[in-house]
Design an enzyme around this catalytic site. Structure first.
Site, PDB file in Angstrom:
ATOM      1  CB  SER A 119      -0.850   0.045   1.273  1.00  0.00           C
ATOM      2  OG  SER A 119      -1.744  -1.007   1.306  1.00  0.00           O
ATOM      3  CG  HIS A 140      -1.880  -0.483  -4.354  1.00  0.00           C
ATOM      4  ND1 HIS A 140      -2.127   0.834  -4.038  1.00  0.00           N
ATOM      5  CD2 HIS A 140      -2.337  -1.198  -3.301  1.00  0.00           C
ATOM      6  CE1 HIS A 140      -2.716   0.895  -2.862  1.00  0.00           C
ATOM      7  NE2 HIS A 140      -2.850  -0.319  -2.388  1.00  0.00           N
ATOM      8  CD  GLU A 152      -2.153   3.933  -6.368  1.00  0.00           C
ATOM      9  OE1 GLU A 152      -2.123   3.199  -5.372  1.00  0.00           O
ATOM     10  OE2 GLU A 152      -1.898   5.142  -6.308  1.00  0.00           O
TER      11      GLU A 152
END
Ligand SMILES: CC(=O)CC(=O)SCCNC(=O)CCNC(=O)[C@H](O)C(C)(C)COP(=O)(O)OP(=O)(O)OC[C@H]1O[C@@H](n2cnc3c(N)ncnc32)[C@H](O)[C@@H]1OP(=O)(O)O
Ligand SMILES: NC(=O)C1=CN([C@@H]2O[C@H](COP(=O)(O)OP(=O)(O)OC[C@H]3O[C@@H](n4cnc5c(N)ncnc54)[C@H](OP(=O)(O)O)[C@@H]3O)[C@@H](O)[C@H]2O)C=CC1
Length: 291
Positions: A119, A140, A152
């Protein structure tokens, strides 16, 4: 390079969701964790979440059976050796992730792409501890993985174009949308989301509102699908705290100071939904605020 086999490390809430969507998209999956309990729980959750999709006619019973048949599980990291892409989704702690890569690397094929679902942790730093920084990047997913549209993609300083393209192709095959972020603490989503969650915890800590009034305010006043404290419990308070610490250390700005109340909940082992208690207590029929 075309990815066919995907290895997933960590069978927690993210690992099981990643296995779910990748298997439905036709990839062969092998998922590793340290405990057989975590692997059994992940299998049961994938089954339940796919059943929900069957009952809502998003997928057929046959799609579900085929996808479940594509998911293998293991307690041994070397079993991920024959995969084309590894997605690491273990606990948000740099030492854990680095140790996983060190154990895994001797068994990987030269072409295997290594990625992390972290994260917030520096992709460049994680990559530098491997034998293949050019084949390493951030992949992500958002929680819950079967529902959230975004992935992401984060390039480290050394990530090559072929690796980026191969990962981008996987995102497209999953039917999701990629957003590219530069490798700075928290990337895009958590750089913006986590300070909001942390501010909600400060709002509680300073007595401006109760758990319920803070969540109701943001659900009905800002049209967020979940209140920030409910969302923090959903993400995991340990993960939220780890992300705030990465923002605070990496950006060296006091505006990212983790709220002491968030630290206290984590120290108590009240990690949110996954441990049965966080800003809400989930052990009864309906969630009850703990403050
Ligand atoms: C920390 C990080 O690094 C990054 C992050 O992930 S940050 C967290 C990002 N996530 C969020 O912000 C989530 C915010 N919350 C939401 O969007 C919504 O509350 C939610 C989608 C989780 C649930 O929505 P809801 O309307 O309350 O629930 P519900 O009606 O039961 O579900 C909505 C849909 O999601 C599906 N769903 C919910 N949870 C699911 C799961 N775990 N698996 C599969 N499908 C699921 C339901 O089947 C339903 O599908 P349809 O609309 O196709 O029928
Ligand atoms: N929660 C969220 O909303 C999101 C989380 N992420 C990121 O995804 C990653 C995983 O998070 P999440 O799934 O929520 O965490 P969980 O705590 O649900 O799951 C982590 C899993 O990793 C396992 N694990 C720990 N160490 C190892 C190891 N050495 N080898 C194999 N497995 C290991 C844990 O096992 P055990 O329980 O036995 O320790 C656990 O099953 C983190 O990097 C997190 O930041 C990304 C997007 C959203």
């Amino acid at each position: 390079m075309e990815v066919q086999k995907i290895g997933i490390v960590g069978a927690g809430q993210m690992g099981n969701g990643i296995a779910h969507v990748c298997a439905l998209a036709g990839y062969d999956i092998i998922m590793a964790d340290m405990s057989s309990e975590a692997l059994d729980k992940a299998r049961a959750l994938i089954d339940r979440n796919m059943e929900r999709q069957v009952s809502r006619e998003k997928i057929t019973a046959e799609d579900k059976a085929t996808a479940l048949g594509r998911i293998k599980t293991t307690l041994k990291l070397p079993d991920l050796g024959q995969t084309d892409l590894v997605i690491e989704a273990a606990t948000e702690r740099e030492s854990i992730k680095t140790a996983i890569f060190e154990d895994l690397i001797p068994h990987l094929q030269p072409h295997t792409l290594l990625t992390s679902n972290t994260s917030s942790i520096s992709i460049t730093r994680l990559a530098s501890r491997t034998d293949r920084p050019e084949k390493f990047m951030g992949f992500h997913f958002m929680n819950p993985v079967p529902v959230m549209q975004l992935v992401e993609l984060i390039r480290g300083i050394a990530t090559d174009e072929e690796t980026f393209k191969a990962c981008h192709d996987v995102v497209e095959r999953l039917g999701k949308t990629a957003a590219t972020a530069e490798d700075f603490p928290g990337f895009i989503v958590n750089r913006i989301l986590m300070p909001m969650i942390n501010e909600a915890v400060y709002t509680l800590y300073e007595g401006v509102g109760s758990v319920q009034s803070i969540d109701t305010s943001m659900r009905l006043g800002a049209n967020h699908p979940m209140g920030p404290l409910e969302l923090a419990d959903f993400i995991g308070l340990d993960t939220c705290l780890a992300i705030m610490n990465v923002l605070h250390d990496g950006l060296a700005d006091t505006k990212y100071r983790p709220c002491p109340l968030l630290t206290k909940y984590v120290e108590a082992g009240w990690l949110g939904r996954k441990s049965g208690r966080g800003f809400y207590d989930y052990r009864g029929e309906t969630p009850v605020p703990t403050r």
